[in-house]
Design an enzyme around this catalytic site. Structure first.
Site, PDB file in Angstrom:
ATOM      1  N   TYR A   1      -6.424   8.124   4.504  1.00 31.90           N
ATOM      2  CA  TYR A   1      -6.389   7.868   5.951  1.00 31.90           C
ATOM      3  C   TYR A   1      -5.227   8.575   6.642  1.00 31.90           C
ATOM      4  CZ  TYR A   1      -9.490   3.702   5.833  1.00 31.90           C
ATOM      5  OH  TYR A   1     -10.554   2.831   5.730  1.00 31.90           O
TER       6      TYR A   1
ATOM      7  N   GLU B   1      -4.297  -0.852  14.289  1.00 30.30           N
ATOM      8  CA  GLU B   1      -4.882  -0.004  13.239  1.00 30.30           C
ATOM      9  C   GLU B   1      -6.169   0.596  13.766  1.00 30.30           C
ATOM     10  OE1 GLU B   1      -5.589  -1.570   9.262  1.00 30.30           O
ATOM     11  OE2 GLU B   1      -3.714  -2.713   9.365  1.00 30.30           O
TER      12      GLU B   1
ATOM     13  N   ASN C   1      -1.283 -10.164   9.116  1.00 27.37           N
ATOM     14  CA  ASN C   1      -2.214  -9.059   9.302  1.00 27.37           C
ATOM     15  C   ASN C   1      -3.619  -9.482   8.912  1.00 27.37           C
ATOM     16  OD1 ASN C   1      -2.905  -6.039   9.511  1.00 27.37           O
ATOM     17  ND2 ASN C   1      -3.688  -6.587   7.496  1.00 27.37           N
ATOM     18  N   GLU C   2      -4.549  -9.308   9.810  1.00 27.28           N
ATOM     19  CA  GLU C   2      -5.974  -9.496   9.534  1.00 27.28           C
ATOM     20  C   GLU C   2      -6.275 -10.749   8.718  1.00 27.28           C
ATOM     21  OE1 GLU C   2      -7.998  -6.154   7.879  1.00 27.28           O
ATOM     22  OE2 GLU C   2      -7.563  -4.881   9.582  1.00 27.28           O
TER      23      GLU C   2
ATOM     24  N   ASN D   1      -7.062  -4.425  15.203  1.00 30.98           N
ATOM     25  CA  ASN D   1      -7.451  -3.410  14.227  1.00 30.98           C
ATOM     26  C   ASN D   1      -8.949  -3.221  14.366  1.00 30.98           C
ATOM     27  OD1 ASN D   1      -4.829  -3.672  13.368  1.00 30.98           O
ATOM     28  ND2 ASN D   1      -5.328  -4.417  11.308  1.00 30.98           N
TER      29      ASN D   1
ATOM     30  N   LYS E   1      -9.706   7.251  -0.957  1.00 32.53           N
ATOM     31  CA  LYS E   1     -10.020   7.063   0.466  1.00 32.53           C
ATOM     32  C   LYS E   1      -8.732   7.310   1.242  1.00 32.53           C
ATOM     33  CE  LYS E   1     -12.483   3.758   3.421  1.00 32.53           C
ATOM     34  NZ  LYS E   1     -12.861   2.355   3.623  1.00 32.53           N
TER      35      LYS E   1
ATOM     36  N   GLN F   1       0.800  -1.221   0.000  1.00 31.09           N
ATOM     37  CA  GLN F   1       0.000   0.000   0.000  1.00 31.09           C
ATOM     38  C   GLN F   1       0.834   1.273   0.000  1.00 31.09           C
ATOM     39  OE1 GLN F   1      -2.667  -1.748   3.289  1.00 31.09           O
ATOM     40  NE2 GLN F   1      -3.992  -0.330   2.213  1.00 31.09           N
TER      41      GLN F   1
ATOM     42  N   SER G   1      -5.426   2.002  -1.228  1.00 29.70           N
ATOM     43  CA  SER G   1      -6.357   1.114  -0.530  1.00 29.70           C
ATOM     44  C   SER G   1      -6.788  -0.013  -1.473  1.00 29.70           C
ATOM     45  CB  SER G   1      -7.572   1.921  -0.068  1.00 29.70           C
ATOM     46  OG  SER G   1      -8.631   1.066   0.249  1.00 29.70           O
ATOM     47  N   TRP G   2      -6.713  -1.250  -0.976  1.00 31.45           N
ATOM     48  CA  TRP G   2      -6.916  -2.466  -1.783  1.00 31.45           C
ATOM     49  C   TRP G   2      -8.133  -2.415  -2.698  1.00 31.45           C
ATOM     50  CZ3 TRP G   2      -2.704  -5.280  -0.772  1.00 31.45           C
ATOM     51  CH2 TRP G   2      -2.088  -5.083   0.463  1.00 31.45           C
TER      52      TRP G   2
ATOM     53  N   HIS H   1       1.018  -9.227   4.874  1.00 31.15           N
ATOM     54  CA  HIS H   1      -0.071  -8.240   4.903  1.00 31.15           C
ATOM     55  C   HIS H   1      -0.773  -8.284   3.552  1.00 31.15           C
ATOM     56  CE1 HIS H   1      -1.597  -4.291   6.816  1.00 31.15           C
ATOM     57  NE2 HIS H   1      -2.348  -4.524   5.756  1.00 31.15           N
TER      58      HIS H   1
HETATM   59  C1  BGP Z   1      -7.267  -2.977   7.120  1.00 28.94           C
HETATM   60  C2  BGP Z   1      -5.995  -3.351   6.456  1.00 28.94           C
HETATM   61  C3  BGP Z   1      -5.225  -2.210   5.876  1.00 28.94           C
HETATM   62  C4  BGP Z   1      -6.060  -1.054   5.356  1.00 28.94           C
HETATM   63  C5  BGP Z   1      -7.218  -0.708   6.273  1.00 28.94           C
HETATM   64  C6  BGP Z   1      -8.213   0.244   5.681  1.00 28.94           C
HETATM   65  O1  BGP Z   1      -8.194  -3.961   6.846  1.00 28.94           O
HETATM   66  O2  BGP Z   1      -5.133  -4.055   7.317  1.00 28.94           O
HETATM   67  O3  BGP Z   1      -4.361  -2.754   4.939  1.00 28.94           O
HETATM   68  O4  BGP Z   1      -6.319  -1.107   4.042  1.00 28.94           O
HETATM   69  O5  BGP Z   1      -7.921  -1.844   6.698  1.00 28.94           O
HETATM   70  O6  BGP Z   1      -9.045  -0.449   4.809  1.00 28.94           O
HETATM   71  P1  BGP Z   1      -9.523   0.105   3.421  1.00 28.94           P
HETATM   72  O7  BGP Z   1      -8.268   0.415   2.682  1.00 28.94           O
HETATM   73  O8  BGP Z   1     -10.315  -1.001   2.808  1.00 28.94           O
HETATM   74  O9  BGP Z   1     -10.357   1.291   3.717  1.00 28.94           O
END
Ligand code: BGP
Length: 473
Positions: free
Chosen positions: A442, A375, A159-160, A297, A440, A19, A433-434, A116
């Site tokens: 942050y 997070e 991660n997650e 997170n 978006k 990211q 962001s994926w 991640h």
């Molecule tokens: C979490 C991930 C991050 C990040 C964040 C915000 O799920 O660990 O990698 O992306 O969320 O999410 P998003 O980018 O979908 O808003």
């Protein structure tokens, strides 16, 4: 009264390799599951992201200047092993040595994640977390990192894992974008827990001087009403996203209630139960007793009501407020009660959910020695003012308000006995962001993606005050 945080409470920003780094085709990096997927989608590219591969020193200098003591980073597995296993790419190894040295130079303690969301393409193609070969290769990659980077004292295995499993096989927002496969979802969840456990056990057997933990996405699911049907829907949602991970990684065993809820979801969808062996469960148990910390997170909470129709999910990936739909057959339907504030991406703003989750870990998982909030943050549509100078500070009052409420919830949980030792804002700087691309934002630091210039946001100044005084203003 203003809330206080403990004097040894650490604060920092979070990042993830794919990211922030950009440079996805540089220095021999191998392809990952996202490369083809994003190219085919054609919505946005992971390059240049925040160009952290070349600009890390600038970002670390900002983190230091704004009072951070810690930073979350991840290693891109495919920079070290372009094919997931086999030949090592020395340029990738050298990059992470340079990055970690820069952290030391800027007095930042790195918490480093091994996985991640960026599985190497070859391993994704053979089944990703469903493949035993992937598990073996992941353990070997972890071993390599532990030996190669003794400068790292805080490791995170995965991660997650829930975001990966659920979005790969239930909601279809992550590649391979399958929907409704609860059987694959739970099998992937279990396999991730096994991989995590083997790595924790390996790390502890190596007698290294450091700590190891895991990072979970933990959203509290509440019932939409006080009816027992809605409560049950919330429990089923909890089983899908939280319970297996909490039980497996923090207690070392799956509680009978967790397994019963999972069997109910699978039976409703006519899908088979996931497989697990005694040997795997022994590894899981051993790891839970050796874990040093869990990362939480938490961004939002969910409300569930009973639903018996077909599964249907619509992802709000462009900030069209109110466009999300999440109804899962055998689980329930997400519906927010009136009065719950949401972001443009339909994420609820509900700090109580953070408090409840921290207290749940504190009360229900007594083996856990320490918790970090790894997070938390808010995605906003933000832009540069028409006239800017390098000293322009971007106003982001909504982010300050969000961080203040959530950090206050963390302070309350500490007050109530939870051992929360630190807080990482998602994210350090604006990044990719994926499933939402670049709109978006942050970051504590604004990234003008075309020029890659950084601008400070007011939230960075606000957080500096918290970090220096341990008081939440
Ligand atoms: C979490 C991930 C991050 C990040 C964040 C915000 O799920 O660990 O990698 O992306 O969320 O999410 P998003 O980018 O979908 O808003």
């Amino acid at each position: 009264m203003r809330k206080q945080l403990p004097k040894d409470f650490v604060i920092g920003g979070a990042t993830a390799a794919y990211q922030v780094e950009g440079a996805t085709k540089e220095d021999g990096k191998g392809r990952v599951l996202w490369d083809d997927f994003l190219e085919k989608q054609g919505r946005f590219s992971p390059d240049p992201a925040a160009d952290f591969y070349h600009r890390y020193d600038e970002d670390l200098a900002l983190a230091e200047a704004y009072g951070h003591q810690v930073i979350r980073l991840s290693i891109a597995w495919s920079r070290i092993f372009p094919d997931g296993a086999g030949a090592v790419e020395p340029r990738g190894v050298a990059f992470y040595h340079r990055l970690f040295a820069a952290c030391a130079k800027h007095h930042l303690i790195p918490f480093v994640t091994l996985h991640h969301f960026d599985t190497p393409e070859r391993l994704h193609a053979i089944g990703d977390w469903l493949s035993q070969e992937m598990l073996e290769d992941f353990v070997e990659y972890a071993r390599f990192c532990f030996e190669e980077f003794p400068e790292i004292k805080h490791w995170i295995t995965i991660n997650e894992p829930t975001s990966m499993a659920v979005q790969q096989y239930t909601s279809g927002t992550f590649p391979p974008a399958e929907t409704g496969h609860f059987d694959k979802t739970f099998q992937a969840e279990h396999n991730q827990i096994v991989a995590h456990a083997r790595i924790v056990n390996l790390y502890k057997s190596m007698g290294l001087d450091g700590e190891i933990g895991i990072v979970h996405a933990l959203q509290t699911p509440y019932p939409y009403s006080d009816s027992s049907e809605d409560q049950h829907a919330a429990d089923l949602q909890d089983a899908l996203e939280n319970r297996l991970y909490l039980d497996g990684t923090l207690a070392g065993d799956y509680a009978p209630k967790t397994l019963a809820l999972i069997k109910e979801i699978l039976a409703a969808n006519q899908q088979p139960m996931f497989k697990y062996t005694d040997e795997e469960m022994a590894a899981i148990k051993k790891a839970a007793h050796q874990l040093d910390f869990v990362g939480v997170n938490n961004y939002f909470s969910k409300w569930l009501r009973a639903y018996h129709g077909k599964s249907e999910t619509i992802h709000n990936g462009d900030g069209s407020k109110g466009s999300s739909v999440a109804r899962l057959h055998g689980i329930g339907e997400e519906k927010k009660p009136a009065g719950i504030e949401t972001t443009d991406w339909d994420w609820s703003i509900y700090p109580r959910g953070m408090y409840d989750m921290l207290m749940r870990i504190h009360q229900d998982y007594p083996l856990v020695p320490a918790i970090y909030v790894t997070e938390n943050g808010i995605g906003l549509k933000e832009s540069l003012p028409a006239e800017v100078t390098p000293n322009t500070v971007i106003a982001d009052p909504k982010r300050i308000d969000y961080l203040k409420k959530y950090l206050s919830a963390v302070a309350d949980a500490i007050q109530a006995g939870a051992n929360v030792k630190g807080y990482f804002v998602w994210s350090l700087q604006d990044q990719f962001s994926w499933t939402n691309g670049y709109s978006k934002r942050y970051g504590l630091f604004f990234v003008d993606f075309p020029t890659q210039k950084r601008y400070v946001k007011q939230s960075a100044e606000w957080l500096k005050q918290v970090s220096q005084t341990h008081v939440i203003p």
